[in-house]
Design an enzyme around this catalytic site. Structure first.
Site, PDB file in Angstrom:
ATOM      1  N   LYS A  46       0.857  -1.189   0.000  1.00  0.00           N
ATOM      2  CA  LYS A  46       0.000   0.000   0.000  1.00  0.00           C
ATOM      3  C   LYS A  46       0.895   1.241   0.000  1.00  0.00           C
ATOM      4  CE  LYS A  46      -2.390   1.344   3.575  1.00  0.00           C
ATOM      5  NZ  LYS A  46      -3.172   1.731   2.462  1.00  0.00           N
ATOM      6  N   ASN A  70     -13.907   3.763  -2.629  1.00  0.00           N
ATOM      7  CA  ASN A  70     -13.173   3.873  -1.379  1.00  0.00           C
ATOM      8  C   ASN A  70     -12.618   5.264  -1.194  1.00  0.00           C
ATOM      9  OD1 ASN A  70     -10.031   4.118  -1.344  1.00  0.00           O
ATOM     10  ND2 ASN A  70     -10.494   2.868  -3.146  1.00  0.00           N
ATOM     11  N   ILE A  72      -9.902   5.896   1.502  1.00  0.00           N
ATOM     12  CA  ILE A  72      -9.063   5.477   2.630  1.00  0.00           C
ATOM     13  C   ILE A  72      -8.100   6.592   3.016  1.00  0.00           C
ATOM     14  CG2 ILE A  72      -7.460   3.714   3.516  1.00  0.00           C
ATOM     15  CD1 ILE A  72     -10.254   2.577   2.753  1.00  0.00           C
ATOM     16  N   CYS A 131      -3.581   9.186  -6.534  1.00  0.00           N
ATOM     17  CA  CYS A 131      -4.580   8.900  -5.511  1.00  0.00           C
ATOM     18  C   CYS A 131      -5.651   9.982  -5.513  1.00  0.00           C
ATOM     19  CB  CYS A 131      -3.957   8.817  -4.120  1.00  0.00           C
ATOM     20  SG  CYS A 131      -5.216   8.424  -2.893  1.00  0.00           S
ATOM     21  N   LYS A 166       2.485   4.991 -11.551  1.00  0.00           N
ATOM     22  CA  LYS A 166       1.068   4.589 -11.559  1.00  0.00           C
ATOM     23  C   LYS A 166       0.211   5.768 -12.004  1.00  0.00           C
ATOM     24  CE  LYS A 166      -2.427   1.918  -9.217  1.00  0.00           C
ATOM     25  NZ  LYS A 166      -2.743   1.075  -8.051  1.00  0.00           N
ATOM     26  N   THR A 194      -7.855   4.152  -9.370  1.00  0.00           N
ATOM     27  CA  THR A 194      -9.322   4.188  -9.331  1.00  0.00           C
ATOM     28  C   THR A 194      -9.883   5.341 -10.156  1.00  0.00           C
ATOM     29  OG1 THR A 194      -9.169   5.440  -7.289  1.00  0.00           O
ATOM     30  CG2 THR A 194      -9.548   3.068  -7.093  1.00  0.00           C
ATOM     31  N   GLY A 245     -10.137  -4.154 -12.159  1.00  0.00           N
ATOM     32  CA  GLY A 245     -11.262  -5.089 -12.228  1.00  0.00           C
ATOM     33  C   GLY A 245     -10.927  -6.513 -12.607  1.00  0.00           C
TER      34      GLY A 245
END
Lengths: 303, 253
Positions: A46, A70, A72, A131, A166, A194, A245
């Protein structure tokens, strides 16, 4: 003959293309009671920042049709504690270790990367440039090609490790970001993080999440992820790691045919902690049934 | 692991009992622990549901869960038939600390919070006092078969007075509890917060079990966060679901 699932990327051999996606496997060791970590290609931890982060106030999860939102907020124990307390336990497993790093400024990304300079056992860094669940950093960095290029260059220089950038899907065109990551010296890109979404609490007439927006994952986003991986793979000559997915081996094969060098399994780990073993087995079965000897024989067949 | 549904039956509207067999020899749970459970229904709903274990029927290798239909997942579960299989991950989480049975033990349940407390009562040599509260009759009588079977001394209380006493589980607890008693509770956060306040006022020791949304149940999604008294977030699945009331920051829940 058994098919060969191994993958070569940035000078490293991965025993197969299946990795645990950042944010869905904890620090890796949490899944050890459920799967043989030695049977997967890599674990991506993570997001880890220089200082520990508490994460966002609850609620943090909202289930959607075939998906999960989410918020988080990169809760983590910080780089120093990860290296001292977690890494020695994770290193015992015969899998590649990729550390996902996160910062709120170029300086913080650089410092987080520096923490892993010379740290044996860490095979590569994945830079979380996308993020959606934080006020600063993350997505703000991930949508600006100039910043992407700078952050990638800085973390590569500071860590001396292979760098995976990423990328966010929350842009109109992925190509400039993919090129910026490559130009900054990225050894690979991984996508997608996401998709930005939201949920409404109609009883309180307010947003479900404190930060209103949240990140959507799961089977619901797979078609979008596939399209972006295909676009990035056509654009780049460095490996593209496909994520979004993937629930089965056949899903993973779709990404490889779209051009992915490797894949990451994410939300599926929540549904079934042994999902990655099933994905590896599913790829193997598909290759056997279709007499495919090497992944290279099907990689990027979709032009 | 796979388990076979032996029985899945509606007790009162929206409340169901499900008995699972063939759990495997290594399934050894304790009161307060839960399972993640999911039927083979494709990707929607996607996630397994965390449900507390109500009964350990060890001699038969079975467990029983009692659940309320809250949304899509529990509705799908309620439509499953005996003979079908479900995926089970568990037992998960920390059990209730074993009660010191030389003290008087009071169990306080808010409606569907009752099942793990039934499991706890079933493990005790001396019958505790169970207080079960709910909005209306069905929210408290759904569990009465289990209560009768285990012969648990019980006070029923409903907000509308349709069954048992009129009031709430907490008002009833306040009437009975003393400073040396040991309280175990499970129910909505608002109820648990009231018990925490009462515990501080009267001085009894209390352990509460949270009901919380979870994606994984094993500490990797970090979704089920609650604020610890020390200012950090702890996670209901792995650090709980049972906490001492003094561990939680109730003002910032």
């Amino acid at each position: 003959m058994k098919p060969d699932l191994s993958v070569e990327m940035f000078g490293l051999t991965f025993k197969n293309p299946v990795m645990g996606a950042s944010g869905t496997v904890g620090y890796g060791i949490e899944l050890a009671p459920y799967i043989d970590l030695g049977r997967i290609g890599a674990v991506v931890t993570k997001g880890i920042s220089i200082e520990p982060r508490q994460g966002n106030a609850p609620p943090r999860l909202f289930e959607t049709a075939s998906g999960l939102l989410n918020s988080i907020g990169v809760q983590n124990i910080g780089a120093a504690r990860f290296i001292a307390e977690v890494l020695p336990r994770l290193e015992k497993y015969d899998t590649r270790i990729i550390v996902n790093i996160y910062g709120e400024s170029i300086q913080e990304y650089r410092q987080a990367a520096e923490c892993f300079c010379g740290v044996e056992g860490v095979d590569a860094l994945e830079v979380n440039l996308s993020c959606p669940n934080v006020d600063k950093g993350g997505l703000a960095f991930g949508t600006d090609p100039t910043l992407v290029q700078t952050v990638v260059r800085e973390v590569k220089e500071a860590s001396g490790k292979p760098i995976i950038a990423k990328l966010t899907p929350n842009v109109t065109d992925i190509s400039p970001l993919a090129r910026a990551a490559r130009d900054g010296g990225a050894d690979a890109v991984s996508l997608i993080n996401t998709l930005m979404g939201m949920a409404v609490d109609i009883r309180s007439r307010g947003p479900f999440f404190g930060k209103v927006k949240a990140g959507l994952s799961g089977p619901a986003i797979k078609p979008v992820a596939l399209r972006l991986v295909w676009e990035a793979a056509r654009e780049l000559d460095i490996p593209v790691i496909g994520v979004g997915g993937i629930m089965t081996g056949e899903d993973a094969v779709e990404f490889i045919m779209a051009g992915a060098g490797a894949v990451q399994v994410g939300t599926a780990n929540f549904v079934d902690p042994a999902a990655m073993n099933a994905v590896v087995g599913g790829i193997e079965t598909f290759m056997e049934e279709n007499r495919i000897e090497r992944l290279a024989d099907i990689r990027g067949v979709i032009k | 692991m796979k388990a076979t549904i032996k029985e899945n039956r509606e007790l009162v509207p929206r409340y169901f009992t499900m008995t699972l067999s063939e759990m495997g020899d290594d399934f050894r749970g304790e009161p307060g622990q839960f399972v993640m459970i999911r039927g083979d229904w494709g990707s929607d709903p996607l996630l397994a549901r965390p449900l507390s274990i109500c009964r350990f029927l060890h001699e038969d290798g079975q467990i029983r869960i009692v659940y309320r239909v809250m949304g899509r997942g529990t509705r799908r579960l309620s439509e499953m038939k005996a003979g079908q299989t479900v995926d089970i991950n568990g037992p998960l989480g920390n059990p209730f600390p074993r009660p010191d049975e030389s003290r008087r033990v009071l169990l306080t349940a808010g409606a569907i919070g009752a099942p793990p407390l039934i499991a706890l009562a079933g493990s005790m040599a001396v019958s505790p006092l169970l207080i079960i509260g709910g909005r209306t009759r069905n929210d408290v009588v759904f569990i009465s078969d289990e209560i009768r079977e285990l012969d648990i001394e019980t006070i029923y209380v409903t907000e509308d007075g349709s069954y048992g006493q009129k009031g709430t589980a907490v008002t009833e607890l306040a009437r009975h509890v003393g400073g040396n008693d040991l309280v175990y509770a499970c129910g909505p956060n608002r109820m648990l917060a009231e018990i925490a306040r009462l515990s501080e006022e009267i001085g009894f020791e209390a352990h509460v079990s949270f009901e919380e949304r979870m994606a994984c149940g094993i500490g990797v999604c970090l979704g089920c966060a609650v604020r610890h008294a020390n200012g950090t977030y702890v996670h209901v699945c792995k650090d709980g679901p049972v906490f001492n009331v003094t561990d939680i920051d109730w003002d910032r829940l």
